[in-house]
Design a protein around this motif. Structure first.
Motif, short mmCIF file in Angstrom:
data_model
loop_
_atom_site.label_atom_id
_atom_site.label_comp_id
_atom_site.label_asym_id
_atom_site.label_seq_id
_atom_site.Cartn_x
_atom_site.Cartn_y
_atom_site.Cartn_z
N ILE A 1 10.26 91.81 -35.77
CA ILE A 1 10.57 90.78 -37.80
C ILE A 1 9.57 90.27 -38.06
O ILE A 1 8.54 90.48 -39.37
CB ILE A 1 11.68 90.59 -37.12
N ARG A 2 9.17 89.39 -37.81
CA ARG A 2 7.83 88.92 -37.74
C ARG A 2 6.35 89.27 -38.61
O ARG A 2 5.63 88.15 -38.41
CB ARG A 2 7.54 86.89 -36.56
N GLY B 1 15.53 103.42 -40.15
CA GLY B 1 15.31 104.87 -40.48
C GLY B 1 14.87 105.07 -39.80
O GLY B 1 15.17 104.61 -38.30
N SER B 2 13.06 105.30 -39.36
CA SER B 2 12.66 105.90 -38.39
C SER B 2 11.78 104.79 -37.82
O SER B 2 10.59 104.78 -36.79
CB SER B 2 11.50 106.83 -38.60
N GLN B 3 11.82 103.42 -38.11
CA GLN B 3 11.37 102.84 -37.72
C GLN B 3 11.32 102.38 -35.81
O GLN B 3 12.54 101.61 -35.49
CB GLN B 3 11.38 101.39 -38.46
N MET B 4 10.51 102.27 -35.70
CA MET B 4 10.24 102.21 -34.43
C MET B 4 9.55 100.78 -34.20
O MET B 4 8.23 100.64 -34.82
CB MET B 4 9.62 102.87 -33.67
N PRO B 5 9.66 99.66 -33.30
CA PRO B 5 10.56 99.41 -31.82
C PRO B 5 12.03 98.70 -32.21
O PRO B 5 12.78 98.78 -32.12
CB PRO B 5 10.14 99.38 -30.85
N LEU B 6 11.97 98.06 -34.27
CA LEU B 6 13.73 98.09 -34.40
C LEU B 6 15.14 98.67 -34.03
O LEU B 6 15.13 98.46 -33.64
CB LEU B 6 13.41 97.73 -36.06
N ARG B 7 14.51 99.92 -34.37
CA ARG B 7 15.56 101.51 -33.62
C ARG B 7 16.09 100.56 -32.53
O ARG B 7 17.28 100.93 -32.50
CB ARG B 7 15.29 102.25 -34.47
N VAL B 8 15.00 100.86 -31.33
CA VAL B 8 15.84 100.62 -29.97
C VAL B 8 15.99 99.36 -29.62
O VAL B 8 16.54 99.50 -28.71
CB VAL B 8 14.99 101.77 -29.50
N PHE C 1 12.60 89.65 -29.23
CA PHE C 1 11.35 90.24 -29.25
C PHE C 1 12.21 90.89 -30.53
O PHE C 1 11.37 90.84 -31.36
CB PHE C 1 12.11 92.03 -28.20
N ILE C 2 13.62 90.94 -30.98
CA ILE C 2 13.46 91.44 -32.34
C ILE C 2 13.28 90.45 -33.47
O ILE C 2 12.43 91.03 -34.06
CB ILE C 2 14.99 91.91 -32.46
N GLU C 3 12.84 89.35 -33.10
CA GLU C 3 12.48 87.65 -33.97
C GLU C 3 11.22 88.41 -33.81
O GLU C 3 10.37 88.52 -35.02
CB GLU C 3 12.83 87.02 -33.82
N LYS D 1 3.40 95.13 -38.52
CA LYS D 1 2.08 95.11 -37.91
C LYS D 1 2.42 94.82 -36.60
O LYS D 1 1.89 93.78 -35.88
CB LYS D 1 1.28 94.49 -39.04
N VAL D 2 3.01 95.58 -36.03
CA VAL D 2 3.18 95.49 -34.30
C VAL D 2 1.91 95.53 -33.61
O VAL D 2 1.55 96.95 -33.94
CB VAL D 2 4.44 96.32 -34.06
N ALA D 3 1.57 94.95 -32.89
CA ALA D 3 0.06 94.75 -32.20
C ALA D 3 0.55 95.43 -31.21
O ALA D 3 1.65 95.79 -30.69
CB ALA D 3 0.43 93.74 -31.58
#
Length: 141
Positions: A68-69, A6-13, A63-65, A73-75
């Motif tokens: 995801i972890r 969906g629009s989840q950043m930063p996982l999309r990029v 970074f993906i890991e 709640k990406v700081a």
């Protein structure tokens, strides 16, 4: 792109960067295999590019890991590091495109191989596609 984010950043990029860095690495092998008479300087450079792109690919996977972890709640510091990594990936792709174009125009092995020229054009197009997708994702607000 895997749109299940969906629009989840930063996982999309990061997903895009992970896929395309793997592709670019594989493209170095394709170029070497397609031109068995490729000049040694370009063979060596392609092997170096393969190592560099594999290293970047591994960084992206880490970074993906991390993202995801973080459970969505990406700081802010991690988010900024992701943006910096993706910006690096973009610049790396720009440099890889320049190198591919150099092989196509300066290598005698490429000049005498119409298939190689077509494949190199395709490789360049794919890297440019990654750049366009990543820029769109990075700069959308």
């Amino acid at each position: 792109m895997q749109y299940y984010y969906g629009s989840q950043m930063p996982l999309r990029v990061l997903d895009e960067a992970e896929f395309w860095k793997m592709q670019e690495s594989e493209h170095t092998v394709v170029m070497r295999e397609l031109m068995p008479n490729l000049e040694q300087e370009y063979v060596d450079a392609l092997k170096h590019w393969e190592e560099v792109l594999n290293t970047t690919h591994q960084h992206v996977k880490r970074f993906i890991e991390s993202v995801i972890r973080s459970n969505n709640k990406v700081a802010p510091a991690l988010y900024q590091q992701v943006l910096d990594l993706v910006s690096f990936c973009l610049q790396e792709s720009v440099a890889f495109i320049q190198f591919c174009r150099q092989v196509k125009t300066e290598s005698e092995a490429a000049a005498n191989n119409q298939t190689a020229k077509v494949v190199i054009n395709h490789i360049v197009d794919e890297s440019e596609y990654f750049i366009g997708i990543a820029q769109t994702i990075l700069y959308e607000k």
